[in-house]
Design an enzyme around this catalytic site. Sequence first.
Site, PDB file in Angstrom:
ATOM      1  N   GLU A 122       0.818  -1.209   0.000  1.00  0.00           N
ATOM      2  CA  GLU A 122       0.000   0.000   0.000  1.00  0.00           C
ATOM      3  C   GLU A 122       0.856   1.266   0.000  1.00  0.00           C
ATOM      4  O   GLU A 122       0.551   2.239  -0.706  1.00  0.00           O
ATOM      5  CB  GLU A 122      -0.945  -0.026   1.202  1.00  0.00           C
ATOM      6  CG  GLU A 122      -2.016  -1.104   1.064  1.00  0.00           C
ATOM      7  CD  GLU A 122      -2.893  -1.253   2.279  1.00  0.00           C
ATOM      8  OE1 GLU A 122      -4.128  -1.216   2.149  1.00  0.00           O
ATOM      9  OE2 GLU A 122      -2.338  -1.409   3.396  1.00  0.00           O
ATOM     10  N   GLU A 142      -4.702  -9.661   3.405  1.00  0.00           N
ATOM     11  CA  GLU A 142      -5.598  -9.437   4.540  1.00  0.00           C
ATOM     12  C   GLU A 142      -6.760 -10.435   4.624  1.00  0.00           C
ATOM     13  O   GLU A 142      -7.286 -10.696   5.709  1.00  0.00           O
ATOM     14  CB  GLU A 142      -6.147  -8.006   4.494  1.00  0.00           C
ATOM     15  CG  GLU A 142      -5.133  -6.928   4.840  1.00  0.00           C
ATOM     16  CD  GLU A 142      -4.242  -6.529   3.677  1.00  0.00           C
ATOM     17  OE1 GLU A 142      -3.364  -5.673   3.855  1.00  0.00           O
ATOM     18  OE2 GLU A 142      -4.423  -7.093   2.560  1.00  0.00           O
TER      19      GLU A 142
END
Length: 268
Positions: A122, A142
């Site tokens: 990210e 995730e």
Amino acid sequence: MPSPCTFADPRLAKLDGFKVEIDEAHERADIILGRPPYNVVAMPQRDQLRLTFETLDEDPRVRIIVLRGEGEHFSSGGNIGGFMEASPEHVSKLAWNIAAPARCGKPVIVANRGYCFGVGFELSLACDFRIASETTQYALPEQKLGQIPGSGGSARLQKMVGITRTKDIVMRSKRISAKQAFDWGIATECVPDAELEKATDKLVDELRTFSPLAQRTAKKLLNDTEDSTLAIAIELEGHCYSRLRQSEDFKEGVEAFNAKRPPKFAGR
């Protein structure tokens, strides 16, 4: 030679899991993730990274910011335990902190190698240029924790590669190689591992040859018009072009072009 950077802001008096070096001769600042072998990003580190980008954005010694990691991996992601300990208010700020490279007015390059997972991915997606070593593996894992990316990963990725590929990466916690990332337009360059530093240095030197004012204008324009209609984007581009038309850098660029000499931009 690069030298360690210290900050006046007391919140940056002791950096959590990273260091900053400034090479004034090359107008370059390096933010170096420093928890090898995997450079796990802790919760407090995210706040400090945001403050560091904001501080370097105002530093007149710095033209280009490079984000990289120590060792064979960029970052395997965040400190999982930290998520359970953090308050909802703190967690709500994660995406804002990780978006700091995108908000920074100066060009930001990230040098990726090895694992680039979770918040490491990210952070990289929020940078302007991603140079990937052939050893790089990108992933948003995730889903394996019963979660989704929480710092802009799925949103930025979908803008880059579309919904089908993003679902494939996010919903399957799928790893993709550096070559695939380059082919899909995620990575700016894909280079042999031994050439990652050389490729990064080369891009820094190239970006330094342009007008700082024009670079900041181009970055903000592209960020601001990413979600706009074509008509609005063209209108804003025209306004930015008109403002730069009055700049000293544009005058210098035209004069240098006509004189067949390298321009000497001052950022004004």
